[in-house]
Structure formats: C-alpha cells, structure tokens
Write a protein that holds these residues in place. Structure first.
Motif, PDB file in Angstrom:
ATOM      1  N   VAL A  38       0.867  -1.180   0.000  1.00  0.00           N
ATOM      2  CA  VAL A  38       0.000   0.000   0.000  1.00  0.00           C
ATOM      3  C   VAL A  38       0.901   1.225   0.000  1.00  0.00           C
ATOM      4  O   VAL A  38       1.666   1.440   0.939  1.00  0.00           O
ATOM      5  CB  VAL A  38      -0.924   0.024   1.229  1.00  0.00           C
ATOM      6  CG1 VAL A  38      -1.757   1.309   1.238  1.00  0.00           C
ATOM      7  CG2 VAL A  38      -1.844  -1.189   1.245  1.00  0.00           C
ATOM      8  N   LEU A  39       0.823   2.002  -1.060  1.00  0.00           N
ATOM      9  CA  LEU A  39       1.597   3.233  -1.190  1.00  0.00           C
ATOM     10  C   LEU A  39       0.655   4.409  -0.975  1.00  0.00           C
ATOM     11  O   LEU A  39      -0.302   4.597  -1.728  1.00  0.00           O
ATOM     12  CB  LEU A  39       2.249   3.322  -2.568  1.00  0.00           C
ATOM     13  CG  LEU A  39       2.956   4.636  -2.917  1.00  0.00           C
ATOM     14  CD1 LEU A  39       4.135   4.896  -1.971  1.00  0.00           C
ATOM     15  CD2 LEU A  39       3.429   4.644  -4.365  1.00  0.00           C
ATOM     16  N   GLY A  40       0.889   5.185   0.072  1.00  0.00           N
ATOM     17  CA  GLY A  40       0.084   6.360   0.339  1.00  0.00           C
ATOM     18  C   GLY A  40       0.627   7.580  -0.394  1.00  0.00           C
ATOM     19  O   GLY A  40       1.836   7.744  -0.514  1.00  0.00           O
ATOM     20  N   LEU A  41      -0.269   8.418  -0.895  1.00  0.00           N
ATOM     21  CA  LEU A  41       0.114   9.648  -1.583  1.00  0.00           C
ATOM     22  C   LEU A  41      -0.615  10.791  -0.889  1.00  0.00           C
ATOM     23  O   LEU A  41      -1.849  10.859  -0.913  1.00  0.00           O
ATOM     24  CB  LEU A  41      -0.274   9.561  -3.057  1.00  0.00           C
ATOM     25  CG  LEU A  41       0.327  10.594  -4.017  1.00  0.00           C
ATOM     26  CD1 LEU A  41       1.846  10.485  -4.044  1.00  0.00           C
ATOM     27  CD2 LEU A  41      -0.228  10.392  -5.423  1.00  0.00           C
ATOM     28  N   ALA A  42       0.140  11.677  -0.235  1.00  0.00           N
ATOM     29  CA  ALA A  42      -0.460  12.722   0.596  1.00  0.00           C
ATOM     30  C   ALA A  42      -0.028  14.106   0.132  1.00  0.00           C
ATOM     31  O   ALA A  42       1.037  14.279  -0.466  1.00  0.00           O
ATOM     32  CB  ALA A  42      -0.069  12.520   2.063  1.00  0.00           C
ATOM     33  N   GLY A  43      -0.846  15.089   0.457  1.00  0.00           N
ATOM     34  CA  GLY A  43      -0.544  16.476   0.132  1.00  0.00           C
ATOM     35  C   GLY A  43      -1.815  17.298   0.179  1.00  0.00           C
ATOM     36  O   GLY A  43      -2.926  16.765   0.172  1.00  0.00           O
ATOM     37  N   GLU A  44      -1.645  18.617   0.245  1.00  0.00           N
ATOM     38  CA  GLU A  44      -2.800  19.501   0.257  1.00  0.00           C
ATOM     39  C   GLU A  44      -3.533  19.475  -1.081  1.00  0.00           C
ATOM     40  O   GLU A  44      -3.011  18.994  -2.090  1.00  0.00           O
ATOM     41  CB  GLU A  44      -2.349  20.935   0.568  1.00  0.00           C
ATOM     42  CG  GLU A  44      -1.771  21.124   1.955  1.00  0.00           C
ATOM     43  CD  GLU A  44      -1.090  22.477   2.093  1.00  0.00           C
ATOM     44  OE1 GLU A  44      -1.622  23.314   2.839  1.00  0.00           O
ATOM     45  OE2 GLU A  44      -0.038  22.686   1.475  1.00  0.00           O
ATOM     46  N   SER A  45      -4.736  20.014  -1.096  1.00  0.00           N
ATOM     47  CA  SER A  45      -5.475  20.151  -2.345  1.00  0.00           C
ATOM     48  C   SER A  45      -4.665  20.998  -3.327  1.00  0.00           C
ATOM     49  O   SER A  45      -4.087  22.015  -2.949  1.00  0.00           O
ATOM     50  CB  SER A  45      -6.833  20.816  -2.091  1.00  0.00           C
ATOM     51  OG  SER A  45      -7.632  20.016  -1.255  1.00  0.00           O
ATOM     52  N   GLY A  46      -4.632  20.553  -4.568  1.00  0.00           N
ATOM     53  CA  GLY A  46      -3.877  21.274  -5.584  1.00  0.00           C
ATOM     54  C   GLY A  46      -2.434  20.848  -5.712  1.00  0.00           C
ATOM     55  O   GLY A  46      -1.694  21.419  -6.520  1.00  0.00           O
ATOM     56  N   ILE A 181      -3.553  -3.798  -9.537  1.00  0.00           N
ATOM     57  CA  ILE A 181      -3.366  -2.468  -8.950  1.00  0.00           C
ATOM     58  C   ILE A 181      -4.727  -1.819  -8.758  1.00  0.00           C
ATOM     59  O   ILE A 181      -5.565  -1.841  -9.665  1.00  0.00           O
ATOM     60  CB  ILE A 181      -2.498  -1.572  -9.873  1.00  0.00           C
ATOM     61  CG1 ILE A 181      -1.149  -2.221 -10.166  1.00  0.00           C
ATOM     62  CG2 ILE A 181      -2.298  -0.193  -9.252  1.00  0.00           C
ATOM     63  CD1 ILE A 181      -0.384  -1.543 -11.291  1.00  0.00           C
ATOM     64  N   VAL A 182      -4.936  -1.238  -7.570  1.00  0.00           N
ATOM     65  CA  VAL A 182      -6.139  -0.450  -7.310  1.00  0.00           C
ATOM     66  C   VAL A 182      -5.700   0.942  -6.855  1.00  0.00           C
ATOM     67  O   VAL A 182      -4.958   1.076  -5.876  1.00  0.00           O
ATOM     68  CB  VAL A 182      -7.024  -1.098  -6.229  1.00  0.00           C
ATOM     69  CG1 VAL A 182      -8.250  -0.223  -5.959  1.00  0.00           C
ATOM     70  CG2 VAL A 182      -7.447  -2.498  -6.642  1.00  0.00           C
ATOM     71  N   ILE A 183      -6.128   1.965  -7.591  1.00  0.00           N
ATOM     72  CA  ILE A 183      -5.846   3.351  -7.225  1.00  0.00           C
ATOM     73  C   ILE A 183      -7.102   3.921  -6.566  1.00  0.00           C
ATOM     74  O   ILE A 183      -8.190   3.880  -7.144  1.00  0.00           O
ATOM     75  CB  ILE A 183      -5.450   4.186  -8.453  1.00  0.00           C
ATOM     76  CG1 ILE A 183      -4.150   3.641  -9.055  1.00  0.00           C
ATOM     77  CG2 ILE A 183      -5.282   5.655  -8.076  1.00  0.00           C
ATOM     78  CD1 ILE A 183      -3.711   4.354 -10.322  1.00  0.00           C
ATOM     79  N   MET A 184      -6.940   4.437  -5.351  1.00  0.00           N
ATOM     80  CA  MET A 184      -8.081   4.969  -4.599  1.00  0.00           C
ATOM     81  C   MET A 184      -7.842   6.451  -4.363  1.00  0.00           C
ATOM     82  O   MET A 184      -6.933   6.836  -3.635  1.00  0.00           O
ATOM     83  CB  MET A 184      -8.241   4.212  -3.282  1.00  0.00           C
ATOM     84  CG  MET A 184      -8.181   2.700  -3.437  1.00  0.00           C
ATOM     85  SD  MET A 184      -8.676   1.807  -1.952  1.00  0.00           S
ATOM     86  CE  MET A 184     -10.424   1.641  -2.243  1.00  0.00           C
ATOM     87  N   ASP A 185      -8.673   7.283  -4.992  1.00  0.00           N
ATOM     88  CA  ASP A 185      -8.508   8.731  -4.931  1.00  0.00           C
ATOM     89  C   ASP A 185      -9.436   9.316  -3.870  1.00  0.00           C
ATOM     90  O   ASP A 185     -10.618   9.553  -4.129  1.00  0.00           O
ATOM     91  CB  ASP A 185      -8.792   9.353  -6.299  1.00  0.00           C
ATOM     92  CG  ASP A 185      -8.515  10.844  -6.327  1.00  0.00           C
ATOM     93  OD1 ASP A 185      -7.885  11.347  -5.378  1.00  0.00           O
ATOM     94  OD2 ASP A 185      -8.934  11.505  -7.286  1.00  0.00           O
ATOM     95  N   ILE A 217      -4.738   7.733  -2.154  1.00  0.00           N
ATOM     96  CA  ILE A 217      -4.527   9.178  -2.240  1.00  0.00           C
ATOM     97  C   ILE A 217      -5.414   9.881  -1.218  1.00  0.00           C
ATOM     98  O   ILE A 217      -6.624   9.633  -1.158  1.00  0.00           O
ATOM     99  CB  ILE A 217      -4.852   9.684  -3.655  1.00  0.00           C
ATOM    100  CG1 ILE A 217      -3.932   9.000  -4.687  1.00  0.00           C
ATOM    101  CG2 ILE A 217      -4.714  11.192  -3.747  1.00  0.00           C
ATOM    102  CD1 ILE A 217      -4.323   9.273  -6.124  1.00  0.00           C
ATOM    103  N   THR A 218      -4.830  10.756  -0.420  1.00  0.00           N
ATOM    104  CA  THR A 218      -5.604  11.509   0.561  1.00  0.00           C
ATOM    105  C   THR A 218      -4.824  12.743   1.003  1.00  0.00           C
ATOM    106  O   THR A 218      -3.604  12.794   0.834  1.00  0.00           O
ATOM    107  CB  THR A 218      -5.948  10.644   1.787  1.00  0.00           C
ATOM    108  OG1 THR A 218      -6.724  11.404   2.714  1.00  0.00           O
ATOM    109  CG2 THR A 218      -4.686  10.169   2.492  1.00  0.00           C
TER     110      THR A 218
END
Length: 354
Positions: A38-46, A181-185, A217-218
């Motif tokens: 599980v690879l998390g992708l984090a950051g503010e909106s934009g 692969i499952v990408i969850m936005d 992604i969150t």
C-alpha cells in the motif's frame, strides 16, 4: 528479498492547456509501486495527487495533456507494458482487468437509476462476455460479501444504501476482475471517522486475501500512517519526500512533511499542539522560483529561493530501515553553493528541528 515493482512512473509531466498559456500540474514525477504494498500519496489540495492518478490511468480530461515521461506496468509473466503507448482498444481491455480506480467522491458515482446488481454485472459483461448470467450474479454476490454487505442488497438502488455501503460497492466494483493495482482517490473523504476506519480495515483485509497493490490518495496523512507501507508526499506537482510510513511518522525530513503531521491531532498518546502550515499552496500558474515550498518554510535559507532541489536518497533513520528520498537543501549540498552554505543548512536544521 528485494521487492518487485508492479508500476513504475518516470519523469512524468502533465500540463493543462497548450502553448504559452499552459500550466504545469506535474513536474518530473518518479514513483514506484511494489507488488502487494500500500503506497500512500499525501498532500494539500492542488498538489497534483488526483492529476497523477488520472495521468497513470489515462483518464485526464481536456485540457490535461501528458507532455513527458513514462508509465510502465510490470505483470508477473510478461515484459513491461507501456501504459502511455496503449491504443484505445488495448487501454479499454487493460483498465479494470489489470488496474482499476475508485474515484474521488466515489459514493456518489453510482448510477441512481440502476440497481447494485446491474452496475456490478455490467463490468463483467464488458470484460468477460463468456460468463453466463447466473455466473455473473454469483460473482456479484461474492463481491458484496467480500466488502461486508449482505447479498440481499443486490436489488437495492444507490439511494437505499448508506454512504459507507455505497463506498464499499464501489470498492467491490473495482475488485470485480481481480486487478493487480487499485488506485483509490480520496475514497473516504465524505465519510465520518468511524466509517473511514471500518472501510480501511476491510481494505487491508482484502489486500492480504487477494494480494493486489494499492495507491491510496488523501490529504489526511494520519490515515496513511495507520495502514500504508510507504508514503510519498506531494507539493506543487512534485514528490518532495518518500519513505516508509513509520519513518515518515517518527522522523520526517522535509519541512512540509513535518507540517502535515502537525496539522492533524494524534488519536493516541499525549496531546500535542497543532501548528499547521502558514500561508497557502502556490498557484500552478505562478510557481515561486527554487523550492516551491520556500515561501512557507521556516527553515528556508539562501539556495531554497533560487534552485529546485532534486528528489534524492538520504540515509535511512534506522539501521536496515527502508530506503527514503527527500527533495530539500537541508539534506543535500546545493550545487555552486556559496561558501558557508553547508553551515547555514546545518544551522537552519538545528534551529528548527524537523
């Protein structure tokens, strides 16, 4: 044993618009998803998180354009597949079969005039036309059971389901063809905290049972720390830090990562002050020179405003710990740095420890 990659992204660039009015949303993004993680992708909106997901799956809406880079899928028994080179027919066969996506606001993505049964079996009709009607129904029942929903809900319409149940139906649909692969936005953004945890626990269980890889992604990094293997932090269209989830939590190296961690209250342990991050993310049409974060960074020093730091490896926080990378002049010598720049970086880091 060295983990095997299942998805590799190299030098990916995405623009919105063309010519002199184009806005660059992704800038030389490099990222690797390993098999079963599980690879998390984090950051503010934009920051470019959703743009990255849609670029990888080639679902970018106009005027979004991929202007450079490579995206490769690595199946078990074949050579790498160039996702950016697939024809429309090949891409249609590839999506859902090898890679699926749960969209942002997924619980509102179901068609309100079709039953759950109809929407689950549509995926099977399109990709496995040889399946008989009874087999498709049996598979739909199996998928609902996988995500913890009673099979009598197959005849329900979306408005008859709670938000959490609709979200789980979307996850079931994404797993219908057993993709690698499952990408969850941001699939849990509109749900309450209790339902978020329930869905995440089910996601972890499904990953362990079925062995697929996840890009989650969150903007909420506290969620990622609980169940991710690795976390990548995005800012201004770039990856600015990548490390194991535990390493990010214990020892964030980029000031932006540290700011994100101190923007959410801890669910366990002693109370701590929430400091947040001053200012606002930069507008993509007017990016600052040098490091995009330097106008908001309390540790910025001379090289930060003039030169963009590359994402480069740094020593792991613990012996034998996972490899990690960071794009920050606090941890890398700036090219053509003025005399004393190294001391300035050390002073900045010690004065404001991350």
């Amino acid at each position: 044993m060295t983990p095997r990659p299942v998805l590799t992204i190299s030098g990916l660039n995405v623009d919105y618009g063309t010519g002199s009015g184009a806005v660059r949303a992704l800038r030389d993004v490099d990222l690797t998803l390993h098999r079963g993680e599980v690879l998390g992708l984090a950051g503010e909106s934009g920051s470019g998180k959703s743009t990255l997901a849609y670029a990888v799956t080639r679902l970018l809406s106009p005027p979004g354009v991929i202007t450079g880079g490579d995206v490769h899928y690595h199946p078990y028994d074949k050579g790498p597949v160039d996702l950016l080179g697939l024809t429309p027919q090949q891409l249609r066969a590839f999506r859902w079969q090898e890679l699926s996506i749960v969209f942002q606001g997924a619980m509102n993505s179901l068609n309100p005039v079709h039953t759950v049964h109809s929407q689950l079996t549509d995926v099977l009709k399109a990709h496995r036309p040889q399946m008989r009607s009874a087999e498709r129904t049996a598979r739909a029942e199996e998928l609902l059971s996988l995500v913890g929903i009673s099979t009598d809900r197959l005849v329900a319409y979306p408005h008859q389901l709670s938000g959490g149940m609709r979200q789980r139906v979307m996850i079931a649909m994404a797993l219908a063809l057993e993709p690698e692969i499952v990408i969850m936005d941001e699939p849990t953004t509109a749900l309450d905290v209790v339902m978020q945890r329930q869905i995440l626990r089910q996601l972890v269980r499904l990953r362990e049972e079925l062995g697929f890889s996840v890009v989650f992604i969150t903007h909420d990094i506290s969620l990622l720390i609980e169940f991710s293997d690795r976390i990548a932090i995005m800012y201004g269209g770039r990856i600015v830090e990548e490390a194991g989830a535990a390493e990010i939590y214990r020892d964030p190296r980029h000031p932006y990562s540290d700011g994100l961690l101190h923007s959410f209250p801890a669910l366990h342990g002693p109370r701590r002050e929430l400091t947040g991050i001053p200012g606002s993310p930069p507008h993509l049409s007017a990016m600052p020179a040098g490091c995009a974060f330097h106008p908001r960074c309390g540790k910025a020093f001379e090289p930060c405003s003039g030169q963009v730091p590359a994402l480069a490896p740094v020593p792991a926080g613990t012996a034998g710990g996972p490899a990690r990378s960071v794009a920050c002049w606090l941890h890398h010598p700036a090219p053509d740095a003025a005399p004393g720049a190294g001391e300035a970086a050390a002073d900045a880091a010690s004065a404001h420890p991350v």
